[in-house]
Design an enzyme around this catalytic site. Sequence first.
Site, PDB file in Angstrom:
ATOM      1  N   HIS A 123       0.364   8.068   7.487  1.00  0.00           N
ATOM      2  CA  HIS A 123       1.667   7.588   7.949  1.00  0.00           C
ATOM      3  C   HIS A 123       2.646   8.724   8.165  1.00  0.00           C
ATOM      4  O   HIS A 123       3.704   8.541   8.732  1.00  0.00           O
ATOM      5  CB  HIS A 123       2.262   6.591   6.948  1.00  0.00           C
ATOM      6  N   HIS A 164       0.502   6.738   3.070  1.00  0.00           N
ATOM      7  CA  HIS A 164      -0.418   7.842   2.841  1.00  0.00           C
ATOM      8  C   HIS A 164      -0.196   8.919   3.890  1.00  0.00           C
ATOM      9  O   HIS A 164       0.675   8.768   4.753  1.00  0.00           O
ATOM     10  CB  HIS A 164      -1.862   7.349   2.811  1.00  0.00           C
ATOM     11  N   LYS A 203       0.872  -1.182   0.000  1.00  0.00           N
ATOM     12  CA  LYS A 203       0.000   0.000   0.000  1.00  0.00           C
ATOM     13  C   LYS A 203       0.900   1.219   0.000  1.00  0.00           C
ATOM     14  O   LYS A 203       1.985   1.175   0.578  1.00  0.00           O
ATOM     15  CB  LYS A 203      -0.846   0.037   1.256  1.00  0.00           C
TER      16      LYS A 203
HETATM   17  N1  ARG Z   1       1.348  -1.230  10.309  1.00  0.00           N
HETATM   18  C1  ARG Z   1       0.406  -0.615  11.202  1.00  0.00           C
HETATM   19  C2  ARG Z   1      -0.468   0.376  10.436  1.00  0.00           C
HETATM   20  O1  ARG Z   1      -0.063   0.914   9.427  1.00  0.00           O
HETATM   21  C3  ARG Z   1       1.056   0.118  12.332  1.00  0.00           C
HETATM   22  C4  ARG Z   1       1.946  -0.696  13.220  1.00  0.00           C
HETATM   23  C5  ARG Z   1       2.087  -0.088  14.553  1.00  0.00           C
HETATM   24  N2  ARG Z   1       2.997  -0.749  15.422  1.00  0.00           N
HETATM   25  C6  ARG Z   1       2.747  -1.832  16.160  1.00  0.00           C
HETATM   26  N3  ARG Z   1       3.694  -2.308  16.891  1.00  0.00           N
HETATM   27  N4  ARG Z   1       1.572  -2.377  16.149  1.00  0.00           N
HETATM   28  O2  ARG Z   1      -1.577   0.624  10.885  1.00  0.00           O
END
Ligand code: ARG
Length: 572
Positions: A136, A133, A130
Site C-alpha cells: 500500500h 502493508h 488488515k
Molecule cells: N482496496 C483495494 C486493495 O487494497 C484497492 C482499491 C482500489 N481502488 C478501486 N477503485 N478499486 O487492493
Amino acid sequence: MATHSAPKQPNGLDFFADAIRAALATALDLEPAVLVLERPREEAHGEFAVPCFRFAKAAACSPPQLAAKLAAELHIADVCATAIGPFLNFQIDPQRLAYVVLSSALTADFASGQQGLTTIVEFSSPNIAKPMHVGHMRTTVIGAALARIFQHLGHKVIRINHIGDWGSQFGKLVAAWQRWGSEENLQADPIAELLQLYVRFHAEEAADSSLAADAKIAFQKLESGVENETRKTWRHFTELSLREFERVYARFGITFDFVRGESWYEDKLEALSQWLDECGVTELSDGATIVNLESEGIKTPCLVKTAHGTTLYATRDLAAAKSRWEEFHFDQLLYVVGAEQTLHFQQFKAVLKRCGATWQERMEHVPFGLIRLAEGKLSTRAGRVIGLSEVLDRAVELARAAVEEKNPQLPNKEAIAEMVGVGAVVFHDLKHQRQKDVVFDWDEVLSFEGDTGPYLQYSHARCCSILRKADRALTSIDSIDLTLLEGGQELFVAMGRLPQAIRETGQKREPVLLAHALLKIASAGNAYYRENRVLGTGDLALENARLLVIQALRDTLALGLGLLGVPAPEQM
Ligand code: ARG
C-alpha cells in the site's frame, strides 16, 4: 547591478522555450504547439535542439540546409541559434539564463497554469481489518505526489481514499469474530486481532464447512440494508482500522478530501443495477448477473451480481465512478492502483462504455509494479506481512543512528530522524519508474550518498546552513550584481528545467521524472559550492551574488521535495 528587466512570467527555461517556439513557428509557418524542443545530445551544444528532418520537405531543401538557413535567419532575444548537421541548436545567454532562472526560483514561480481542470486522484485505498502493508505504500506515496503535482499545476484536485470496507471477506471476518474473537485483544491491538481472525478463518475453512456457510450468511446480513448485530460489529472494525491508518497518513503528511469506503456507495447499488439493466448490457449466467465484454475486446465478462444477489468489487467500483461523475464532473479520474488489477479496470471501464457513458474516457488506471523485500512477495493470507508502520519505524531507527553519527550536537534529533527516515522511504519509492518492480534494500534506502532522499535532504540542509551562517537578508535580485557570477551554468540549466519536469511528471503520471530532475539539481548544486566558495571570500558583492544562488537552490529543492512528499529539514 543587473540590467535586465524582470520578465513578466519568468518560468525557468520555459521562458526561453516559448520564445524559441514562437520564432520558429513564424519562420516555418506552423503552430508553436507542434514544435517539440529536444535536449541536445551534448550539453555543450546548448539548452535546446530541434531536428529539422520533419520540416525540410516543405522547405524544399535538405535538413542540414534548413538548419543552416534557420540559424542565420532567426533572431531571438538572448538566444543564439547554431546549426550542427540537421540539428538546430539553441544556446541561451548565460547572464540572462542566470537572471531568469534565479528570479523564477526565488519567486517560487515554477508553476504553469492549467487552471480550471478538475482532477480526482484516488489512492491508498487500504482494506480494513488488515494492516497497511508495504504494497500500500506505493499507491499512497505515488498518489499523494501526483495529487500535489496537479495542484501545483493549477488543477482543482480531489483526493479520495476508496477504503476496502465491503465485500464477502467481511462476512468471513464477522463469522470468525463470532467464534474466536476477543474484545480485549481487539482494543489492545485492533488490526493484529482482526488479521489473526482472518488468517485463522482461512486456515480452518477447508476442514470445517460450516465456517464458509456462516460467512455467507453474515455477508448477506451485512448487505441487507437493515441495522443488525453484524453491521454493528463491522462498523466497530472499520472505525478501529481507520484510526490505525490515520496514524500512517499523519507520518506521511497526507490528507484526503474524502475517505469513502466501498460501503459509502451501498445506497447507490440498486440504482446502478437498474441502470445497467436499462442500458441492456446485463445477462444471466448460472444465476449470476454479468456484462459480456467481447464487443470491447475483453474475453472475461464483468460479474456484477452473484447468484446469491450480493454485489462485487466491480459493482461498487461502477457505482463509485458514476456517483463521482455526477458529483464532480471530473476532467480526469486517476486510479492509482497496482498493475495486478489492470483487468479489473479495463472491465469496468468497458462496462461503462457499453452503457454509452462517454465520461469513462476520463478515467485512467495508473498502475505500478510490486515492492519486493528479500523474502519475496508479501501475502496477508499466509500471515507473512510487513506492516507499513514497521517499515517506517525501521527507517527512522536507521536515520536516528545516522544523524547521531554525523551530527550528535543537533537539536530536535528525534524530529529530524523521523523526517529523514520517512523521506528516505518516500523518495526510494518515487525514484523508480512507476511500472517497474521495486526491490527494497535498507542500505540503499537510507544512504546519504547516491540517488537517495537523504542525499537530497542533505543538499537542502547544507544550503540552509550556509544561509544561516551568512545571516543576512538579500532583499531583491535587482540589488545583486549577477555579472560577478562565473560558472554555475550547469546548475542554472538544471534548475531551469524544473517546470518542465513537473509538467511532464503530471502528464505521464511519472514522479520519477521529478525525482531525477531534483537529483540533477542537487549534484550540480554540490559541484557549484565545491567550486565557488560562498562565504569568507572578503568580497561582499560576490558573496551576495553566490548567496543568491544558494537561496534559489534551497527554494528549488524545497519546492521539489515538497511536491514529492519528502520532508526538507533545515538541519540534519
Ligand atoms: N482496496 C483495494 C486493495 O487494497 C484497492 C482499491 C482500489 N481502488 C478501486 N477503485 N478499486 O487492493
